[in-house]
Design a protein around this motif. Sequence first.
Motif, PDB file in Angstrom:
ATOM      1  N   GLU A  14      48.764  51.329  84.556  1.00  0.00           N
ATOM      2  CA  GLU A  14      49.656  52.096  84.118  1.00  0.00           C
ATOM      3  C   GLU A  14      50.051  51.521  82.820  1.00  0.00           C
ATOM      4  OE1 GLU A  14      52.359  51.685  87.608  1.00  0.00           O
ATOM      5  OE2 GLU A  14      51.166  52.740  89.031  1.00  0.00           O
ATOM      6  N   ARG A  15      50.527  50.303  82.726  1.00  0.00           N
ATOM      7  CA  ARG A  15      51.064  49.719  81.363  1.00  0.00           C
ATOM      8  C   ARG A  15      50.233  49.778  80.084  1.00  0.00           C
ATOM      9  NH1 ARG A  15      51.978  43.040  79.943  1.00  0.00           N
ATOM     10  NH2 ARG A  15      53.503  43.394  78.313  1.00  0.00           N
ATOM     11  N   GLY A  16      48.860  49.912  80.201  1.00  0.00           N
ATOM     12  CA  GLY A  16      48.170  50.476  79.094  1.00  0.00           C
ATOM     13  C   GLY A  16      48.738  51.858  79.134  1.00  0.00           C
ATOM     14  N   ILE A  17      48.353  52.950  79.604  1.00  0.00           N
ATOM     15  CA  ILE A  17      49.234  53.838  79.868  1.00  0.00           C
ATOM     16  C   ILE A  17      50.523  54.178  79.192  1.00  0.00           C
ATOM     17  CG2 ILE A  17      49.750  56.681  80.039  1.00  0.00           C
ATOM     18  CD1 ILE A  17      46.960  55.600  82.325  1.00  0.00           C
ATOM     19  N   THR A  18      51.481  53.793  79.101  1.00  0.00           N
ATOM     20  CA  THR A  18      52.521  53.576  78.836  1.00  0.00           C
ATOM     21  C   THR A  18      53.094  53.055  77.571  1.00  0.00           C
ATOM     22  OG1 THR A  18      53.447  53.149  80.888  1.00  0.00           O
ATOM     23  CG2 THR A  18      54.873  52.967  79.375  1.00  0.00           C
ATOM     24  N   GLN A  19      52.055  51.999  77.056  1.00  0.00           N
ATOM     25  CA  GLN A  19      51.866  51.294  76.074  1.00  0.00           C
ATOM     26  C   GLN A  19      51.854  52.474  74.821  1.00  0.00           C
ATOM     27  OE1 GLN A  19      50.120  47.795  75.659  1.00  0.00           O
ATOM     28  NE2 GLN A  19      52.178  46.469  77.439  1.00  0.00           N
ATOM     29  N   GLY A  20      50.867  53.538  75.301  1.00  0.00           N
ATOM     30  CA  GLY A  20      49.596  54.271  74.389  1.00  0.00           C
ATOM     31  C   GLY A  20      50.754  55.109  74.241  1.00  0.00           C
ATOM     32  N   GLU A  21      51.404  55.849  75.055  1.00  0.00           N
ATOM     33  CA  GLU A  21      52.548  56.993  75.711  1.00  0.00           C
ATOM     34  C   GLU A  21      53.420  56.685  74.715  1.00  0.00           C
ATOM     35  OE1 GLU A  21      52.615  57.588  79.187  1.00  0.00           O
ATOM     36  OE2 GLU A  21      50.917  59.000  79.296  1.00  0.00           O
ATOM     37  N   ASN A  22      54.327  55.052  74.508  1.00  0.00           N
ATOM     38  CA  ASN A  22      55.711  55.224  73.460  1.00  0.00           C
ATOM     39  C   ASN A  22      55.107  55.805  72.001  1.00  0.00           C
ATOM     40  OD1 ASN A  22      56.832  55.072  76.527  1.00  0.00           O
ATOM     41  ND2 ASN A  22      56.222  52.959  76.351  1.00  0.00           N
ATOM     42  N   PRO A  23      54.544  55.168  72.023  1.00  0.00           N
ATOM     43  CA  PRO A  23      53.820  55.250  70.021  1.00  0.00           C
ATOM     44  C   PRO A  23      53.436  56.366  69.679  1.00  0.00           C
ATOM     45  CG  PRO A  23      52.777  53.125  71.170  1.00  0.00           C
ATOM     46  CD  PRO A  23      53.079  53.712  72.770  1.00  0.00           C
ATOM     47  N   LYS A  24      53.660  56.893  70.331  1.00  0.00           N
ATOM     48  CA  LYS A  24      52.633  58.227  70.864  1.00  0.00           C
ATOM     49  C   LYS A  24      54.606  59.301  70.514  1.00  0.00           C
ATOM     50  CE  LYS A  24      50.427  62.944  71.813  1.00  0.00           C
ATOM     51  NZ  LYS A  24      49.268  63.492  72.710  1.00  0.00           N
ATOM     52  N   LEU A  25      55.181  59.017  71.760  1.00  0.00           N
ATOM     53  CA  LEU A  25      56.598  59.483  72.068  1.00  0.00           C
ATOM     54  C   LEU A  25      57.057  59.248  70.670  1.00  0.00           C
ATOM     55  CD1 LEU A  25      58.136  61.917  73.740  1.00  0.00           C
ATOM     56  CD2 LEU A  25      59.123  59.389  74.703  1.00  0.00           C
ATOM     57  N   ILE A  26      57.345  58.030  69.666  1.00  0.00           N
ATOM     58  CA  ILE A  26      58.135  57.161  69.061  1.00  0.00           C
ATOM     59  C   ILE A  26      57.998  58.501  68.319  1.00  0.00           C
ATOM     60  CG2 ILE A  26      58.709  55.844  67.515  1.00  0.00           C
ATOM     61  CD1 ILE A  26      58.621  53.576  70.121  1.00  0.00           C
ATOM     62  N   MET A  27      56.890  58.489  67.372  1.00  0.00           N
ATOM     63  CA  MET A  27      55.871  59.174  66.176  1.00  0.00           C
ATOM     64  C   MET A  27      56.622  60.645  65.980  1.00  0.00           C
ATOM     65  SD  MET A  27      52.370  59.770  65.104  1.00  0.00           S
ATOM     66  CE  MET A  27      51.799  61.077  66.228  1.00  0.00           C
ATOM     67  N   GLN A  28      56.696  61.377  67.205  1.00  0.00           N
ATOM     68  CA  GLN A  28      57.053  62.450  67.591  1.00  0.00           C
ATOM     69  C   GLN A  28      58.458  62.600  67.439  1.00  0.00           C
ATOM     70  OE1 GLN A  28      55.609  63.357  71.471  1.00  0.00           O
ATOM     71  NE2 GLN A  28      53.898  64.645  70.991  1.00  0.00           N
ATOM     72  N   VAL A  29      59.196  61.242  68.125  1.00  0.00           N
ATOM     73  CA  VAL A  29      60.895  62.024  67.857  1.00  0.00           C
ATOM     74  C   VAL A  29      60.429  61.518  66.011  1.00  0.00           C
ATOM     75  CG1 VAL A  29      62.884  60.531  67.549  1.00  0.00           C
ATOM     76  CG2 VAL A  29      61.237  60.714  69.551  1.00  0.00           C
ATOM     77  N   GLN A  30      60.269  60.761  65.510  1.00  0.00           N
ATOM     78  CA  GLN A  30      60.718  60.455  63.734  1.00  0.00           C
ATOM     79  C   GLN A  30      60.151  61.371  63.208  1.00  0.00           C
ATOM     80  OE1 GLN A  30      57.577  57.377  63.611  1.00  0.00           O
ATOM     81  NE2 GLN A  30      58.993  55.258  62.703  1.00  0.00           N
ATOM     82  N   LYS A  31      58.674  62.541  63.454  1.00  0.00           N
ATOM     83  CA  LYS A  31      59.085  63.557  61.970  1.00  0.00           C
ATOM     84  C   LYS A  31      59.877  64.404  63.053  1.00  0.00           C
ATOM     85  CE  LYS A  31      53.960  63.376  62.723  1.00  0.00           C
ATOM     86  NZ  LYS A  31      52.832  64.011  63.661  1.00  0.00           N
ATOM     87  N   LYS A  32      60.480  65.050  64.104  1.00  0.00           N
ATOM     88  CA  LYS A  32      61.666  65.934  64.883  1.00  0.00           C
ATOM     89  C   LYS A  32      62.532  65.738  63.465  1.00  0.00           C
ATOM     90  CE  LYS A  32      59.400  67.631  68.500  1.00  0.00           C
ATOM     91  NZ  LYS A  32      59.866  69.668  67.541  1.00  0.00           N
ATOM     92  N   MET A  33      63.218  63.891  63.757  1.00  0.00           N
ATOM     93  CA  MET A  33      64.736  63.929  63.500  1.00  0.00           C
ATOM     94  C   MET A  33      64.084  63.490  61.417  1.00  0.00           C
ATOM     95  SD  MET A  33      65.195  60.150  64.977  1.00  0.00           S
ATOM     96  CE  MET A  33      66.871  60.143  64.009  1.00  0.00           C
ATOM     97  N   LYS A  34      62.900  64.198  61.008  1.00  0.00           N
ATOM     98  CA  LYS A  34      62.621  64.338  59.591  1.00  0.00           C
ATOM     99  C   LYS A  34      62.805  65.472  59.412  1.00  0.00           C
ATOM    100  CE  LYS A  34      59.935  60.045  58.445  1.00  0.00           C
ATOM    101  NZ  LYS A  34      58.401  60.098  58.260  1.00  0.00           N
ATOM    102  N   LYS A  35      62.308  66.529  60.423  1.00  0.00           N
ATOM    103  CA  LYS A  35      62.692  68.135  60.340  1.00  0.00           C
ATOM    104  C   LYS A  35      64.504  67.606  60.046  1.00  0.00           C
ATOM    105  CE  LYS A  35      58.385  69.719  62.186  1.00  0.00           C
ATOM    106  NZ  LYS A  35      57.861  70.755  63.321  1.00  0.00           N
ATOM    107  N   GLY A  36      65.790  66.757  60.395  1.00  0.00           N
ATOM    108  CA  GLY A  36      66.681  67.743  61.237  1.00  0.00           C
ATOM    109  C   GLY A  36      67.132  68.279  61.842  1.00  0.00           C
ATOM    110  N   ASP A  37      66.315  68.161  62.546  1.00  0.00           N
ATOM    111  CA  ASP A  37      66.303  68.283  64.568  1.00  0.00           C
ATOM    112  C   ASP A  37      67.420  67.049  65.173  1.00  0.00           C
ATOM    113  OD1 ASP A  37      64.738  70.160  64.007  1.00  0.00           O
ATOM    114  OD2 ASP A  37      62.918  69.741  65.699  1.00  0.00           O
ATOM    115  N   SER A  38      67.915  67.856  65.987  1.00  0.00           N
ATOM    116  CA  SER A  38      69.298  67.234  67.138  1.00  0.00           C
ATOM    117  C   SER A  38      68.505  66.416  68.434  1.00  0.00           C
ATOM    118  CB  SER A  38      70.086  67.851  67.224  1.00  0.00           C
ATOM    119  OG  SER A  38      69.964  68.699  68.323  1.00  0.00           O
ATOM    120  N   ILE A  39      69.189  65.552  68.370  1.00  0.00           N
ATOM    121  CA  ILE A  39      69.000  64.639  69.797  1.00  0.00           C
ATOM    122  C   ILE A  39      68.547  65.743  70.406  1.00  0.00           C
ATOM    123  CG2 ILE A  39      70.371  63.876  70.894  1.00  0.00           C
ATOM    124  CD1 ILE A  39      69.074  61.394  71.625  1.00  0.00           C
TER     125      ILE A  39
END
Length: 76
Positions: A14-39
């Motif tokens: 479970e911890r390994g899966i979570t650690q793998g998913e969190n960076p992906k989620l962070i990357m998605q948030v970064q991309k959306k913020m660069k586009k100017g998307d709101s929270i």
Amino acid sequence: MCTILGNAINKGIERGITQGENPKLIMQVQKKMKKGDSITKIVDDLVEDEIVISPIYKMVKEYPEDTEKDIYQRLN
């Protein structure tokens, strides 16, 4: 004895899966913020709770040049 070992293995998986998913989620948030998307839009688009996205959003806003791994380490 097997139950204890089984529980330890499950927690590790479970911890390994979570650690793998969190960076992906962070990357998605970064991309959306660069586009100017709101929270709000990011929360809706990623189908996540705001309580999950909010700390990532704040950290990316504060450290926009950091990689997803850097943000992940700052959050943990």
